[in-house]
Write an enzyme that holds these catalytic residues in place. Structure first.
Site, PDB file in Angstrom:
ATOM      1  N   CYS A  36       0.865  -1.459   0.099  1.00 14.75           N
ATOM      2  CA  CYS A  36      -0.006   0.017  -0.117  1.00 14.75           C
ATOM      3  C   CYS A  36       0.847   1.091   0.147  1.00 14.75           C
ATOM      4  O   CYS A  36       0.270   2.354  -0.187  1.00 14.75           O
ATOM      5  CB  CYS A  36      -0.819  -0.001   1.199  1.00 14.75           C
ATOM      6  N   ASP A  38       2.654   2.306   2.418  1.00 11.01           N
ATOM      7  CA  ASP A  38       2.726   3.018   3.683  1.00 11.01           C
ATOM      8  C   ASP A  38       4.173   2.751   4.278  1.00 11.01           C
ATOM      9  O   ASP A  38       4.831   2.072   3.996  1.00 11.01           O
ATOM     10  CB  ASP A  38       1.926   2.506   4.775  1.00 11.01           C
ATOM     11  N   CYS A  62      -2.430   3.493   7.694  1.00  7.05           N
ATOM     12  CA  CYS A  62      -3.811   3.366   8.009  1.00  7.05           C
ATOM     13  C   CYS A  62      -4.000   3.239   9.518  1.00  7.05           C
ATOM     14  O   CYS A  62      -3.104   3.196  10.320  1.00  7.05           O
ATOM     15  CB  CYS A  62      -4.154   2.102   7.318  1.00  7.05           C
ATOM     16  N   CYS A 106      -0.878  -5.004   7.021  1.00  9.09           N
ATOM     17  CA  CYS A 106      -0.365  -3.863   7.690  1.00  9.09           C
ATOM     18  C   CYS A 106       0.706  -4.194   8.791  1.00  9.09           C
ATOM     19  O   CYS A 106       1.389  -3.617   9.118  1.00  9.09           O
ATOM     20  CB  CYS A 106      -1.375  -3.039   8.346  1.00  9.09           C
TER      21      CYS A 106
HETATM   22  S1  FES Z   1      -3.019  -0.066   4.191  1.00  5.73           S
HETATM   23 FE1  FES Z   1      -0.997   0.375   4.449  1.00  5.73          FE
HETATM   24  S2  FES Z   1      -0.367  -0.325   6.352  1.00  5.73           S
HETATM   25 FE2  FES Z   1      -2.446  -0.511   6.213  1.00  5.73          FE
END
Ligand code: FES
Ligand code: PLP
Lengths: 128, 390
Positions: A36, A38, A62, A106
């Site tokens: 994602c 992140d 998130c 995540c």
């Molecule tokens: S959606 Fe990226 S860490 Fe949760």
């Protein structure tokens, strides 16, 4: 999906523990989540007995990413480096009362940030 | 706790008047509209009346051009598949835009599997479709152009009048997904010279699971539902009388209030955005500065991820979303923002505020009070922020 987080996840999301940086950290882990995009940065402080005395994090992600970051800092404190290496993403997720299926990835961020911080610590120790 | 609902592009609260109009059709007036006895005639009359109101809102030349469906999704499916199947002998090429709703995009993908060819035209940084590209792409085998009137995520209003003209000049059908535009901005299928237009009830304070497709007279379209002769033979199935009545009532009220309400909402929308820009740094407006729905403002908060903002606002009683409600289960960045060329790192922290007739200036003030500390707290937590701070 959103809104399906456990009480515990929401509690950690609302009041994340150990947000911040450690200026004289023994190791820093910097990882990005390929799923994602992140990002998490984890700082650990290790004493001469190989015990992790402090941990702090910064996370761009998130709700699950923030909660797992918070939980992993809680879990490692007081553990030896060797013990910390056995903490898996599943263990972090379980400590939070589970995560929605599409949010399991995540928790990988937290595990990898921990590994990466410990690797960094080991590398620094070798050099010293 | 104060509750402020700002997710009206996902769905709206049904109006009292709409519910009141519907209730008798769940109780005493239960006849089948196809029956000739009085029970049936009462239902039929209510449907005719609703059809007239929907035709009025869309600017249709005749009531027979309105077909009731189960919502925007069905209307989009019906328009695209129905036209594609009806025109198979003429060609196999469809043109749409890269920022459509899933109801269009996934229907097109489905048709691609059936052998149709679909081209997705690009948009500029504000989300406006490239009309030159449209002109270039229309070929002998092109049978349908479908471009949304207004985008659900960023609110950008597309130049569909020109797009329709380009399509019609080449003898190609033009469909527009007007689900987000209807009731918010003026819409007149006649003067725009549109062949097919989709609308949905629950975006205009009407019932969920209820919509309509405008089909211009003589337009070739293959029904997607086989059965009885309902809806002028275009959509079989015993009519959802209460739903249709609700849609009619919502359409009537929308038409009456559109002009005043769109002015009021534009004012509120801009008040909110100005307030955000004066209180929070490193933000961007996603969508066209003026060619935008009166009720929609999509703001990108740099260095942040959307879900964490939504959850924090939710804890304060404020409901917003990252874009399309239908895509919130996915991890992909928004296809709309991506098509607009927004930097992938910046698509994540984008929040859509979509207002309704129930929102007030006090609601905006509440958001402006609650939002800045949330953004600050999350940015302090973000490893990306310090880089940007310098
Ligand atoms: S959606 Fe990226 S860490 Fe949760
Ligand atoms: C642009 C657009 N098209 C289609 C739809 C689908 O409409 P419905 O929810 O009535 O199926 C929506 C809303 O969800 C929308 O915003």
């Amino acid at each position: 999906m959103e809104g399906q987080y456990s009480e515990k996840v929401m509690e950690h999301f609302r009041n994340p523990r150990n947000v911040g940086e450690i200026p004289d950290a023994s190791g820093i882990g910097n990882v990005g989540n390929p799923v994602c995009g992140d990002i998490m940065r984890l700082y650990i402080k290790v004493d001469q007995n190989e015990v992790i005395t402090d941990a702090k994090f910064k996370t761009f992600g998130c709700g699950a990413a923030i909660a797992t970051s918070s939980m992993v800092t809680e879990l490692v404190k007081g553990k030896t480096v060797q013990e910390a290496l056995t903490i898996s993403n599943r263990a972090v997720a379980e400590a939070l009362g589970g995560l929605p299926k599409i949010k399991m990835h995540c928790s990988v961020l937290a595990e990898e940030a921990l590994r990466s911080a410990i690797d960094d610590y080991m590398a620094k120790k070798k050099k010293a | 706790m104060k509750k402020v609902y700002l997710d009206n592009n996902a769905t709206t609260k049904m109006r009292e008047e709409v519910l009141d109009a519907m209730l008798p059709f769940y109780k005493d007036i239960y006849g089948n509209a196809s029956s000739i006895h009085e029970f049936g005639r009462l239902a039929r009359r209510a449907i005719d009346d609703a059809r007239e109101k929907v035709a009025g809102l869309l600017g249709a030349a005749s009531v027979e051009e309105i077909v009731f469906t189960s919502g925007g999704t069905e209307s989009d499916n019906f328009a695209i598949k129905g036209a594609a199947h009806a025109l198979k002998a003429k060609g196999d090429h469809i043109i749409t835009s890269s920022i459509e709703h899933q109801a269009i995009l996934n229907t097109c993908k489905f048709l691609e599997k059936e052998g149709y060819k679909v081209t997705y035209i690009s948009v500029d940084k504000d989300g406006i479709v490239d009309l030159e590209e449209l002109k270039r792409l229309i070929a002998d085998k092109t049978i349908l152009v479908s471009i949304m009137y207004a985008n659900n995520e960023v609110g950008t209003i597309e130049p569909i009048e020109e797009a329709a003209r380009i399509a019609k000049e080449k003898g190609v059908y033009f469909h527009t997904d007007a689900v987000q535009a209807v009731g918010k901005i003026p819409f007149d299928v006649k003067s725009l010279n549109i062949d097919l237009a989709s609308m949905s009830g629950h975006k205009i304070y009407g019932p969920k699971g209820m919509g309509a497709l405008y089909i211009k007279k003589l337009t070739k379209i293959t029904p997607q539902m086989q059965g009885g002769h309902h809806e002028m033979g275009k959509r079989a199935g015993t009519e959802n009388v209460a739903g249709i009545v609700g849609l009619g009532k919502a359409a009537e009220l929308a038409k009456k209030e559109l002009s005043d309400e769109s002015k009021r909402l534009t004012g509120l929308r801009d008040y909110l955005y100005k307030g955000i820009t004066s209180r929070i740094e490193s933000i961007r407006l996603n969508g066209h500065p003026d060619k935008r729905l009166p009720n929609t403002v999509n703001v990108g908060f740099k260095y942040l991820e959307g879900e964490s903002i939504i959850l924090n606002l939710d804890m304060e009683g404020i409901a917003v979303s990252t874009g399309s409600a239908c895509t919130s289960g996915s991890l992909e960045p928004s296809h709309v923002l991506t098509a607009m060329g927004v930097d992938p790192a910046e698509t994540q922290g984008s929040i859509r505020f979509s207002l309704s007739r129930d929102n007030t200036k006090e609601d905006m003030d509440y958001v402006l009070e609650v939002l800045p500390p949330i953004i600050k707290r999350l940015r302090d937590m973000s490893p990306l922020y310090e880089k940007g701070k310098k």
